[in-house]
Scaffold this motif. Sequence first.
Motif, PDB file in Angstrom:
ATOM      1  N   ALA A  95      47.678  -1.023  61.312  1.00 11.63           N
ATOM      2  CA  ALA A  95      47.032  -0.088  62.217  1.00 11.63           C
ATOM      3  C   ALA A  95      48.030   0.322  63.299  1.00 11.63           C
ATOM      4  N   PRO A  96      47.815   1.453  63.951  1.00 12.26           N
ATOM      5  CA  PRO A  96      48.727   1.843  65.030  1.00 12.26           C
ATOM      6  C   PRO A  96      48.597   0.878  66.202  1.00 12.26           C
ATOM      7  N   GLN A  97      49.678   0.742  66.947  1.00 11.90           N
ATOM      8  CA  GLN A  97      49.590  -0.064  68.155  1.00 11.90           C
ATOM      9  C   GLN A  97      48.681   0.617  69.159  1.00 11.90           C
ATOM     10  N   GLY A  98      48.032  -0.205  69.949  1.00 12.90           N
ATOM     11  CA  GLY A  98      47.195   0.331  71.012  1.00 12.90           C
ATOM     12  C   GLY A  98      48.037   0.798  72.183  1.00 12.90           C
ATOM     13  N   PRO A  99      47.402   1.221  73.249  1.00 15.57           N
ATOM     14  CA  PRO A  99      48.130   1.765  74.399  1.00 15.57           C
ATOM     15  C   PRO A  99      49.073   0.740  75.015  1.00 15.57           C
ATOM     16  N   GLN A 100      50.359   1.112  75.064  1.00 20.87           N
ATOM     17  CA  GLN A 100      51.401   0.282  75.661  1.00 20.87           C
ATOM     18  C   GLN A 100      51.434  -1.124  75.053  1.00 20.87           C
ATOM     19  N   GLY A 101      51.104  -1.209  73.774  1.00 21.75           N
ATOM     20  CA  GLY A 101      51.117  -2.489  73.082  1.00 21.75           C
ATOM     21  C   GLY A 101      49.841  -3.288  73.197  1.00 21.75           C
ATOM     22  N   MET A 102      48.890  -2.818  73.986  1.00 23.38           N
ATOM     23  CA  MET A 102      47.605  -3.502  74.109  1.00 23.38           C
ATOM     24  C   MET A 102      46.755  -3.210  72.875  1.00 23.38           C
ATOM     25  N   PRO A 103      45.717  -3.996  72.623  1.00 25.33           N
ATOM     26  CA  PRO A 103      44.784  -3.645  71.549  1.00 25.33           C
ATOM     27  C   PRO A 103      44.079  -2.336  71.882  1.00 25.33           C
ATOM     28  N   PHE A 104      43.659  -1.602  70.864  1.00 30.07           N
ATOM     29  CA  PHE A 104      42.871  -0.412  71.203  1.00 30.07           C
ATOM     30  C   PHE A 104      41.374  -0.674  71.124  1.00 30.07           C
ATOM     31  N   LEU A 105      40.984  -1.917  70.813  1.00 25.49           N
ATOM     32  CA  LEU A 105      39.577  -2.288  70.817  1.00 25.49           C
ATOM     33  C   LEU A 105      39.265  -3.182  72.008  1.00 25.49           C
ATOM     34  N   LYS A 106      38.013  -3.179  72.410  1.00 27.11           N
ATOM     35  CA  LYS A 106      37.539  -4.139  73.403  1.00 27.11           C
ATOM     36  C   LYS A 106      37.581  -5.548  72.798  1.00 27.11           C
ATOM     37  N   PRO A 107      37.686  -6.566  73.650  1.00 28.37           N
ATOM     38  CA  PRO A 107      37.626  -7.935  73.150  1.00 28.37           C
ATOM     39  C   PRO A 107      36.188  -8.298  72.728  1.00 28.37           C
ATOM     40  N   PRO A 108      36.023  -9.440  72.073  1.00 30.91           N
ATOM     41  CA  PRO A 108      37.027 -10.462  71.785  1.00 30.91           C
ATOM     42  C   PRO A 108      37.836 -10.115  70.545  1.00 30.91           C
ATOM     43  N   TYR A 109      39.032 -10.726  70.456  1.00 29.66           N
ATOM     44  CA  TYR A 109      39.922 -10.482  69.329  1.00 29.66           C
ATOM     45  C   TYR A 109      39.887 -11.619  68.314  1.00 29.66           C
TER      46      TYR A 109
END
Length: 673
Positions: free
Chosen positions: A510-524
């Motif tokens: 999947a593409p990386q989220g914004p600035q390396g963060m996940p693009f989904l809300k937690p929990p992971y």
Amino acid sequence: MKTIAAVVAGLTSALLSTSALAADVHWPKTGADQHFSRYSPANDINRANVGGLKILWTRPAIDPALAAEFPALKNALRGRGGDYFRSTPIEVDGVVYASNGVGLVEAFEATTGRTIWAQKPFSTAAADIGGASQRGVALWRAGSQARIITARGSFLYSLDAATGKPDESFGDKGRVNLVEEGRRGNAAGSPLVIGDVIVLGAAGMGAGIAGRGDDGGDQQAAYPRVSRAYDVRTGKKLWEFSPMPTEDDPARASWGPSAGISGAMQSYGLISADEELGYVYIPYSAPNPGGFGGYRPGDNLYGDAVVALDAKTGKKIWHYQTIHHDLWDLDLASPPVLGDVKVGAKTVKALMIVGKVPLLYALDRVTGKPIWPIPERPVPQNAVAGERASPTQPFPSRPEPLGRLNFTEKDLIDFTPELRKQALEITSKYTIGKLYMPPPLCKNPSGPEGTLQLPGSDGGGMWSSGSYDPDTNTYYTVVADIVSAHCMEKPPAADATLPYQKRPGRFQLAPQGPQGMPFLKPPYSHFVAIDMTNGKTRWRVPNGEGPRTSPLLKGLNLPMLGNPGKPAVAVTKELIFVGEGSSGMLMAGPHNAYGDKFRAYDKRNGKILAEVQLPAGTAGAPITYSVGGKQLVLVAVSGAPGQPDWSDKDCTGNDYSCVKEPSIEPVWVALGL
């Protein structure tokens, strides 16, 4: 190096000098027992004192004396296999037996880590020197005889448990060649011994046609990966079972004209057994390649199915398929966990299994029938031309899903307005797909780059998943929420036999989220406890810190968000021990699916009672045992140290490590009080 007899004598002397003898508690199987419960009644470490949990000693992944005698072993360890020290040991009578960092067996004292013996390479040939750690070993005992059974590369070995020397009466000088009729033989998972029979869930390739039909391949053809059984005394092959049904099996019709051509479906995870019934239970992974399956119309049995076999004959008793006509590599790879489960007022001989889709399938292990209804439900059908996706898939009515099965824009990260804006921009290039939506064609740059799907091909459960606690009638596991991107394009090779293949070089990332963060809300990640009396969730907590300490989230004072690793658990009378997973596992780097913390949870409520920092993440499953009133927890550790930095990474091409910190030398870590 000491002998086993000397070690046992020393331990006995020490124990007899103790005024109050505590009953020893051992871990004699890879999963604690044949049922793969991952449960131990040990309780020297308990709720009252676990706050004092600490590292007692470490041990190198290769015995130093062995490495000095065979220096080339260190070179073998420096490959990717060294990053992923996936070994789970066993412990019997104060001795630990384990696959080392290059797949040779070592025996060492359970309380000190001191070497007793180390298996030497069969020869100094490159094929016998090179190797990677295996997921486990097995012990066979009959009277005064004791053998350690292990598989390494293309060979199955039998070793004298007292000395580590090959059993000359087994196969050819102590080993059996798994290569048959020129087809590659290689074992995955861990051997299982039931009675006088050795069972390998994955022993090599069966009858079929060679091809490039692995993950992301462009060929229809692929050898099926077969299971085999061998006589524990002689090494004689007893039977073979192929996930590609034989010509006299009605299930062969589930492949249409591709029967005998399609393949893969390797049981690369772990297997279990019921010695009373005489059954072994083997989970098979997806048919390969994924993406396009129009040439293999039907459900494609025994892909993504758990199969019960008679351990003596290999005869199929029953099967249950969790996914029909898999197009997404959503393997069924976790061990079938067995338990005599109390369901309502009844006791059921149960089998519990989860795959990459975080749904728990609870079956009667005698018959294969569901304990609770598992209805077939309609799933998306907007497939590419020529595809024949299954119109329905099985969804358990109980328990509820262990992790998330879909997501929408509402589920995108919203820690800050800017992060949410960036997440919307990234995902706008894709279609957010529902579970079991067939992969579309890649349309970039004229349209969406593909579908984003949760759970993804690397999400949910894995070989590390599952445990059963007979004290509380509870199933415990950790599952991860990981998104995949799916799309297909025409293969560039002139000899391709598939009209479409997964986009090369992207491999479901999947593409990386914004600035390396996940693009989904937690929990992971989800650490889940399921009450098997009624299928309801007792508790659910994230496992791991997640990105809450990122500078991008400074000042938000967030709780634990979960690391999307796939660690295994060890359950005791009062506690659950679990790490965060290793960066050495395939795809762990780009998903931030690792971490160096090891925790003890209160199994009643999921509360953290202790936390210890390890040299790196847990790569194997933890085990626990008590010898002379001293309980230890032992686990293999490897990969990158510390926690993921959740920053932008270069994870292009087929190099999925993309971890900034260099890996540690893999080690065993023993914890205690």
